[in-house]
Design an enzyme around this catalytic site. Sequence first.
Site, PDB file in Angstrom:
ATOM      1  CG  MET A   1      -1.832  -1.228   1.294  1.00 15.92           C
ATOM      2  SD  MET A   1      -2.979  -1.389  -0.057  1.00 15.92           S
ATOM      3  CE  MET A   1      -4.254  -0.235   0.410  1.00 15.92           C
ATOM      4  CB  CYS A   2       0.969   4.317  -1.247  1.00 19.22           C
ATOM      5  SG  CYS A   2       1.566   3.230  -2.566  1.00 19.22           S
ATOM      6  NE  ARG A   3      -1.270   4.692   4.299  1.00 22.16           N
ATOM      7  CZ  ARG A   3      -2.430   4.204   4.738  1.00 22.16           C
ATOM      8  NH1 ARG A   3      -2.917   4.605   5.904  1.00 22.16           N
ATOM      9  NH2 ARG A   3      -3.116   3.338   4.010  1.00 22.16           N
ATOM     10  CB  VAL A  88       5.149   8.117   1.163  1.00 19.59           C
ATOM     11  CG1 VAL A  88       5.721   9.491   1.487  1.00 19.59           C
ATOM     12  CG2 VAL A  88       4.015   7.772   2.121  1.00 19.59           C
ATOM     13  CG  ASN A 115      -3.435   3.680  -0.173  1.00 20.31           C
ATOM     14  OD1 ASN A 115      -2.771   2.655  -0.127  1.00 20.31           O
ATOM     15  ND2 ASN A 115      -4.091   4.159   0.872  1.00 20.31           N
TER      16      ASN A 115
END
Length: 258
Positions: A1-3, A88, A115
Site C-alpha cells: 500500500m501507500c499513503r 509516499v 493507494n
Amino acid sequence: MCRHLAYLGPVVALGRLLSEPEHSLVHQSWEPRRQRSGTVNADGFGVGWYAEEDPVPARYRRAGPIWSDLTFADLARVVRSEAALAAVRDATRPGADGEAAAAPFADGPWLFSHNGAIRDWPHAAAPLALGLPPVELLQLASRTDSALVWALVLHRLRAGADLGEALADTVVEVASAAPGSRLNLLLTDGAAIAATAWGDSLWYLADPETERMVVASEPYDRDSRWCEVPDRTLLTATRTRVELTPLKETPMGEKERA
C-alpha cells in the site's frame, strides 16, 4: 500500500502539511498507523502543487524514501500553495521505473495517486488494458498497476467525466476485472478533490470557516474533526463541501452506484 494526502485551502507551506504535524505524511513513510498492507513506504514519493494563476501543477518526485531527501525538506519549507497532492510509495518488488512510478501522476490540471494494488497483477489487468486506445497504452508513465489505473481515469477525464465520475467508474471497472483489488484513489484539479475508499483507510478534515479541506489516508494530527470515510465510498469535496456516495461492485461491463 501507500499513503497519500490532498489539500485545498488558504496558502500554506508544504512543510506545514507534509512534515511538521505529529503524524505527518513523512512520519507515515516509516510508521503508518492505519495501513492495512505493508509497513514501510520507502520506494519513492512525490508532491504536486499549484502556483497562483497557473492551472498546471508542478511536481517533485524521487525514487527513494522521503525522509532522506534534503532537497524535499528545503522545498517544503519555502514552497507555498493553496492546493497540493502528495504521496509516499510502499516498498515494492525491484523494478526499473524509478521516480516514474511515484505519485502524483499528472496530466494538464490533474494530479492523481493510487493507494493499493490490482490483485493478480498483471494478468487480471489484461482486459482493462485492451479497453484503452493503443496510443494511451504506449503513454503509460510506468509499468505498474497504478500507472494503468491512472490511464483508465485519465481516459474518462479526457472524455468529459468529472472527477468523481472518473474515479467511481474506474474503481468499479477494475474491481470487476480483478476482485479483491485495493483501490483507494485520490484526484484533484486544484479546485476540487475526489477520492475513493476501497480496501484501505481514508479520512477527511473539513473546516468551512477557514475554507480548508484535507483528504488523507489517515489523520496527521489529533484534531477531533477528522472523519473516517466508510469502505467502498466515493468522496467528492471542495473547500467548503463534502459529499459521500456509496459504491457498489458490479459485473464486468456494467456500471452502478448505490
